[in-house]
Design an enzyme around this catalytic site. Structure first.
Site, PDB file in Angstrom:
ATOM      1  N   VAL A 142     -33.547 -55.080 -24.863  1.00 49.21           N
ATOM      2  CA  VAL A 142     -33.563 -55.951 -26.044  1.00 49.21           C
ATOM      3  C   VAL A 142     -32.796 -57.216 -25.691  1.00 49.21           C
ATOM      4  O   VAL A 142     -31.752 -57.139 -25.084  1.00 49.21           O
ATOM      5  CB  VAL A 142     -32.916 -55.265 -27.269  1.00 49.21           C
ATOM      6  CG1 VAL A 142     -33.797 -54.172 -27.801  1.00 49.21           C
ATOM      7  CG2 VAL A 142     -31.563 -54.716 -26.935  1.00 49.21           C
ATOM      8  N   CYS A 143     -33.339 -58.366 -26.007  1.00 45.27           N
ATOM      9  CA  CYS A 143     -32.697 -59.576 -25.490  1.00 45.27           C
ATOM     10  C   CYS A 143     -32.987 -60.800 -26.344  1.00 45.27           C
ATOM     11  O   CYS A 143     -33.715 -60.734 -27.320  1.00 45.27           O
ATOM     12  CB  CYS A 143     -33.186 -59.940 -24.102  1.00 45.27           C
ATOM     13  SG  CYS A 143     -34.121 -58.722 -23.252  1.00 45.27           S
ATOM     14  N   THR A 144     -32.437 -61.926 -25.930  1.00 47.58           N
ATOM     15  CA  THR A 144     -32.761 -63.223 -26.521  1.00 47.58           C
ATOM     16  C   THR A 144     -33.132 -64.173 -25.389  1.00 47.58           C
ATOM     17  O   THR A 144     -32.396 -64.269 -24.407  1.00 47.58           O
ATOM     18  CB  THR A 144     -31.541 -63.788 -27.280  1.00 47.58           C
ATOM     19  OG1 THR A 144     -31.130 -62.833 -28.261  1.00 47.58           O
ATOM     20  CG2 THR A 144     -31.889 -65.105 -27.957  1.00 47.58           C
ATOM     21  N   ASN A 160     -30.117 -64.052 -22.738  1.00 49.78           N
ATOM     22  CA  ASN A 160     -29.159 -62.958 -22.668  1.00 49.78           C
ATOM     23  C   ASN A 160     -29.952 -61.697 -22.392  1.00 49.78           C
ATOM     24  O   ASN A 160     -30.984 -61.468 -23.028  1.00 49.78           O
ATOM     25  CB  ASN A 160     -28.436 -62.759 -24.012  1.00 49.78           C
ATOM     26  CG  ASN A 160     -27.223 -63.659 -24.156  1.00 49.78           C
ATOM     27  OD1 ASN A 160     -26.888 -64.412 -23.246  1.00 49.78           O
ATOM     28  ND2 ASN A 160     -26.574 -63.575 -25.307  1.00 49.78           N
ATOM     29  N   ARG A 333     -31.008 -61.255 -34.593  1.00 47.71           N
ATOM     30  CA  ARG A 333     -30.371 -62.213 -33.696  1.00 47.71           C
ATOM     31  C   ARG A 333     -31.133 -63.527 -33.712  1.00 47.71           C
ATOM     32  O   ARG A 333     -30.646 -64.545 -33.251  1.00 47.71           O
ATOM     33  CB  ARG A 333     -30.335 -61.642 -32.267  1.00 47.71           C
ATOM     34  CG  ARG A 333     -29.326 -60.515 -32.083  1.00 47.71           C
ATOM     35  CD  ARG A 333     -29.608 -59.689 -30.843  1.00 47.71           C
ATOM     36  NE  ARG A 333     -30.743 -58.811 -31.064  1.00 47.71           N
ATOM     37  CZ  ARG A 333     -31.826 -58.780 -30.302  1.00 47.71           C
ATOM     38  NH1 ARG A 333     -31.933 -59.552 -29.256  1.00 47.71           N
ATOM     39  NH2 ARG A 333     -32.818 -57.966 -30.591  1.00 47.71           N
TER      40      ARG A 333
END
Ligand SMILES: *[C@@H]1O[C@H](CO)[C@@H](O)[C@H](O)[C@H]1NC(C)=O
Ligand SMILES: *[C@@H]1O[C@H](CO)[C@@H](O)[C@H](O)[C@H]1NC(C)=O
Ligand SMILES: *[C@@H]1O[C@H](CO)[C@@H](O)[C@H](O)[C@H]1NC(C)=O
Ligand SMILES: *[C@@H]1O[C@H](CO)[C@@H](O)[C@H](O)[C@H]1NC(C)=O
Ligand SMILES: *[C@@H]1O[C@H](CO)[C@@H](O)[C@H](O)[C@H]1NC(C)=O
Length: 395
Positions: A142-144, A160, A333
């Site tokens: 899971v990221c941005t 990230n 997020r």
């Protein structure tokens, strides 16, 4: 929020909040500023560089890196073994991995099967466990990620990498077991042919796929997990059962970084190749307007969102939800990241201000292993190991 897939994800998220006793999201802080150059408690060190020589036989390419990271890789696998044993007591699950997973190796394409074999040889770890480690990233990331264009038309790409969700919460330390063990495995890789850089990536030692990479002066690429009912588990199960139509996501991104010759070539491959698992690809090019988020199902692209200055869209940003849907309220997020991008403004966007955005909680959280910043025109990739001391959200 569609589908039963999201529903079970929601259920587990609620469960974790209860079990870990952490803040109930949404929780956000004011946009960070002045975080760059990295310093302070959320920065754990720069990432070391290694060269991977593509002129070597695939089986030998990883030998040097893996012999240096053997201990860290072994300690990561031990945590996974412990988790598997806790899940299915008596060691049956790992026995299965050690005995039966190696049979899958021969079904993988070159150069991946030879590289994975080489990693098993160099690390002394069972082949099945090295394979498992390589499957992992297809399902737990899971990221941005974002691509932004500045006022002069230059493109920057930041991400990230948050990894290890559900993989063991350490109640005493308030940390994720696998995430903690992964930080020492983060490396920057310079893949070379004829002693010249072909592409660069931030990676986990032992993994032959790519989650974050740059082809200098041509394009930048990151991948984010996309949760869906028809998700990674099913594709991988089908693969093991013998229905082998799709390509492993990490292998596709690796092939694109290694062999695609332009932004449009990369985009075309990422849009059209059948895959085992759905995903988001975030791709940046080398000139104005070249930046997009590709939302993939296993078969095809469902949507492509592009930078469009006429619409005042000077950046594209992706976490782990389809951009046309609301994010899960427990895991938003996206809104804080966009809020901080908007506050930054196009006139002030740069690798330093992107680092600020990626340092704002909950964009930064306890799963965040590294932050990477890429500047395509300079061919530059820099990455930093991250930490998120309390108060900080588990994800
Ligand atoms: C980090 O912060 C410390 C203390 O504030 C300072 O002494 C040091 O020079 C800083 N390092 C960098 C690389 O900015
Ligand atoms: C918890 O943190 C302590 C102190 O940082 C460390 O020594 C210990 O190894 C950690 N425990 C685990 C299971 O990571
Ligand atoms: C890239 O192309 C070369 C030459 O066709 C091929 O040998 C290599 O396996 C390809 N790399 C990947 C990762 O697919
Ligand atoms: C941008 O990429 C194209 C290929 O898509 C390449 O021909 C061109 O040289 C690149 N431009 C720069 C400035 O590197
Ligand atoms: C950011 O700006 C865009 C474009 O003006 C707008 O559509 C969006 O709602 C803003 N998002 C937030 C979270 O401020």
């Amino acid at each position: 929020m569609g589908g039963p897939g999201c529903f079970s994800w929601l259920f587990v998220a609620v469960f974790i909040v209860v079990v870990t006793g952490q803040y109930v999201p949404p929780y956000t802080e004011d946009c960070r500023s002045g975080m760059y150059p990295p310093n302070g408690t959320t920065f754990k060190g720069e990432v070391a560089w290694y060269t991977i020589d593509l002129d070597l036989a695939p089986q030998k390419r990883w030998t040097q890196l893996i012999s240096e990271k053997k201990v860290e890789l072994g300690s990561m696998m031990q945590v996974i073994r412990d988790l598997a044993d806790a899940f299915v007591p008596s060691g049956k699950l790992i026995e299965l991995v050690d005995k039966d997973l190696p049979l899958v190796l021969d079904t993988l394409p070159s150069p991946f099967k030879e590289e994975i074999q080489g990693i098993a040889d160099a690390s002394g770890l069972p082949l099945g466990e090295v394979l498992l480690f390589n499957v992992f990233y297809e399902v737990f990331t899971v990221c941005t990620s974002l691509v932004a264009e500045d006022s002069t038309g230059k493109l920057y790409h930041g991400r990230n990498l948050d990894f290890g969700l559900f993989l063991g919460w350490d109640i005493k330390n308030k940390t994720w077991l696998v995430t903690e063990r992964l930080r020492p495995l983060v490396v920057n890789l310079d893949f070379q042919r004829n002693k010249k850089t072909v592409f660069k990536s931030t990676n986990f030692a032992g993994y032959v796929g790519m989650l974050t990479g740059i082809k200098p002066s041509l394009f930048t690429l990151t991948m984010n997990e996309r949760f869906s009912l028809d998700g990674g588990y099913i594709g991988i199960l089908e693969w093991i059962l013998g229905r082998r139509e799709g390509v492993w996501m990490g292998f596709l991104t690796r092939s694109v970084l290694e062999n695609a010759t332009s932004y449009s070539d990369a985009k075309n491959q990422l849009v059209k190749t059948k895959m085992l698992a759905p995903a988001y690809f975030i791709l940046g090019g080398n000139k104005s307007g070249e930046g997009c988020v590709i939302t993939r199902s296993r078969l095809t692209a469902l949507d492509i969102l592009e930078i469009d200055l006429k619409l005042d869209r000077w950046y594209v940003l992706e976490t782990n939800y389809d951009h046309w849907k609301e994010p899960l309220f427990l895991d938003d997020r996206r809104t804080p990241a966009k809020k901080c991008m908007n506050q930054t403004t196009q006139a002030k966007i740069s690798p330093a201000t992107i680092y600020d955005v990626l340092s704002t909680k909950p964009v930064l959280n306890k799963l965040t292993t590294y932050t990477t910043l890429m500047d395509v025109s300079q061919g530059k990739l820099e990455s930093y190991i991250r930490d998120c001391p309390d108060p900080c959200l588990p994800w």
